[in-house]
Design a protein around this motif. Structure first.
Motif, PDB file in Angstrom:
ATOM      1  N   MET A   1       0.787  -1.145  -0.109  1.00 15.89           N
ATOM      2  CA  MET A   1       0.011   0.028  -0.048  1.00 15.89           C
ATOM      3  C   MET A   1       1.063   1.148   0.065  1.00 15.89           C
ATOM      4  SD  MET A   1      -3.187  -0.685  -0.102  1.00 15.89           S
ATOM      5  CE  MET A   1      -4.135   0.608   0.682  1.00 15.89           C
ATOM      6  N   THR A  12      -3.142  11.605   3.803  1.00 17.36           N
ATOM      7  CA  THR A  12      -2.646  10.792   2.895  1.00 17.36           C
ATOM      8  C   THR A  12      -3.308  11.218   1.459  1.00 17.36           C
ATOM      9  OG1 THR A  12      -2.007   8.712   4.221  1.00 17.36           O
ATOM     10  CG2 THR A  12      -2.093   8.493   1.814  1.00 17.36           C
ATOM     11  N   ILE A  14      -4.829  11.554  -2.183  1.00 14.41           N
ATOM     12  CA  ILE A  14      -5.488  10.302  -2.913  1.00 14.41           C
ATOM     13  C   ILE A  14      -5.568  11.208  -4.494  1.00 14.41           C
ATOM     14  CG2 ILE A  14      -7.040   9.770  -1.315  1.00 14.41           C
ATOM     15  CD1 ILE A  14      -9.422  11.323  -2.951  1.00 14.41           C
ATOM     16  N   ASP A  98       0.334   3.364  -9.659  1.00 18.56           N
ATOM     17  CA  ASP A  98       0.212   3.095  -8.102  1.00 18.56           C
ATOM     18  C   ASP A  98      -0.761   4.061  -7.575  1.00 18.56           C
ATOM     19  OD1 ASP A  98       2.102   1.238  -7.935  1.00 18.56           O
ATOM     20  OD2 ASP A  98       3.893   2.754  -7.387  1.00 18.56           O
ATOM     21  N   GLN A  99      -1.669   4.565  -8.400  1.00 15.81           N
ATOM     22  CA  GLN A  99      -2.865   5.589  -7.954  1.00 15.81           C
ATOM     23  C   GLN A  99      -3.401   5.064  -6.451  1.00 15.81           C
ATOM     24  OE1 GLN A  99      -5.125   6.289 -11.494  1.00 15.81           O
ATOM     25  NE2 GLN A  99      -4.517   8.432 -11.402  1.00 15.81           N
ATOM     26  N   LEU A 100      -3.763   5.824  -5.652  1.00 11.02           N
ATOM     27  CA  LEU A 100      -4.328   5.656  -4.730  1.00 11.02           C
ATOM     28  C   LEU A 100      -6.004   6.170  -4.884  1.00 11.02           C
ATOM     29  CD1 LEU A 100      -4.264   4.454  -1.808  1.00 11.02           C
ATOM     30  CD2 LEU A 100      -3.834   6.989  -0.925  1.00 11.02           C
ATOM     31  N   ARG A 119      -3.939   1.212  -5.661  1.00 10.26           N
ATOM     32  CA  ARG A 119      -4.213   0.917  -4.007  1.00 10.26           C
ATOM     33  C   ARG A 119      -5.634   1.499  -3.761  1.00 10.26           C
ATOM     34  NH1 ARG A 119      -0.124   4.530  -1.933  1.00 10.26           N
ATOM     35  NH2 ARG A 119      -0.338   5.626  -3.797  1.00 10.26           N
ATOM     36  N   THR A 120      -6.369   0.885  -2.834  1.00 14.89           N
ATOM     37  CA  THR A 120      -7.722   1.331  -2.800  1.00 14.89           C
ATOM     38  C   THR A 120      -8.131   1.198  -1.205  1.00 14.89           C
ATOM     39  OG1 THR A 120      -8.702  -0.058  -4.888  1.00 14.89           O
ATOM     40  CG2 THR A 120     -10.343   0.648  -3.016  1.00 14.89           C
TER      41      THR A 120
END
Length: 151
Positions: A1, A12, A14, A98-100, A119-120
């Motif tokens: 993550m 964090t 997004i 690697d987008q969140l 990542r979710t």
């Protein structure tokens, strides 16, 4: 993550915010978000791609009838057709690299939203809206000035 152990998740950044599909895409879910974003001059952060995908065509039709599609669009969300969309990455709505993603969907296993390294973070629709507007994980109770019940 790619999260640092011991560091709070709040704050964090997004990249994507996803409200909807069958889980948390009910009329009552959309209504709750609309209550907090309507008329407040709040907008999705410039670096965030924000999607709203109603859970069914019936829900979408009713949301449009109530004018909520305009409320979402005015706040910077893309208001889409009903369907799986980013939840299952069945169409072009996919995480890249690697987008969140702050997501109201119901699963966050590796590759779920289309990228093997995406990542979710699962959260309620109102929390997703707050993260979209703040551009980072935040507390919707503070952003939207929501009083906690029973406290």
């Amino acid at each position: 993550m790619h999260l640092e152990p011991g560091r709070p998740i709040r704050g964090t950044r997004i990249d994507v915010a996803f409200i909807g599909s069958c889980t948390n895409g009910r009329l009552s879910d959309l209504e709750e978000v609309v209550r907090h974003i309507q008329g407040g001059g709040r907008r999705v952060a410039p670096h965030v791609k924000a999607l709203v995908v109603p859970g069914s065509q019936r829900v979408r039709d009713e949301a449009v009838r109530r004018g909520w599609d305009r409320v979402f669009r005015d706040a910077g969300f893309e208001f889409r057709e009903a369907g799986c969309s980013m939840c299952l990455a069945m169409n072009p709505d996919k995480l890249e690299g690697d987008q969140l993603c702050a997501s109201s969907s119901n699963r966050n296993f590796k590759g779920r939203q289309g990228s093997p390294t995406g990542r979710t973070l699962l959260m309620s629709p109102v929390m997703v809206a707050a993260a979209a507007i703040a551009g980072e994980v935040t507390d919707a109770r503070e952003l939207f000035d929501i009083e906690s019940k029973g406290a």
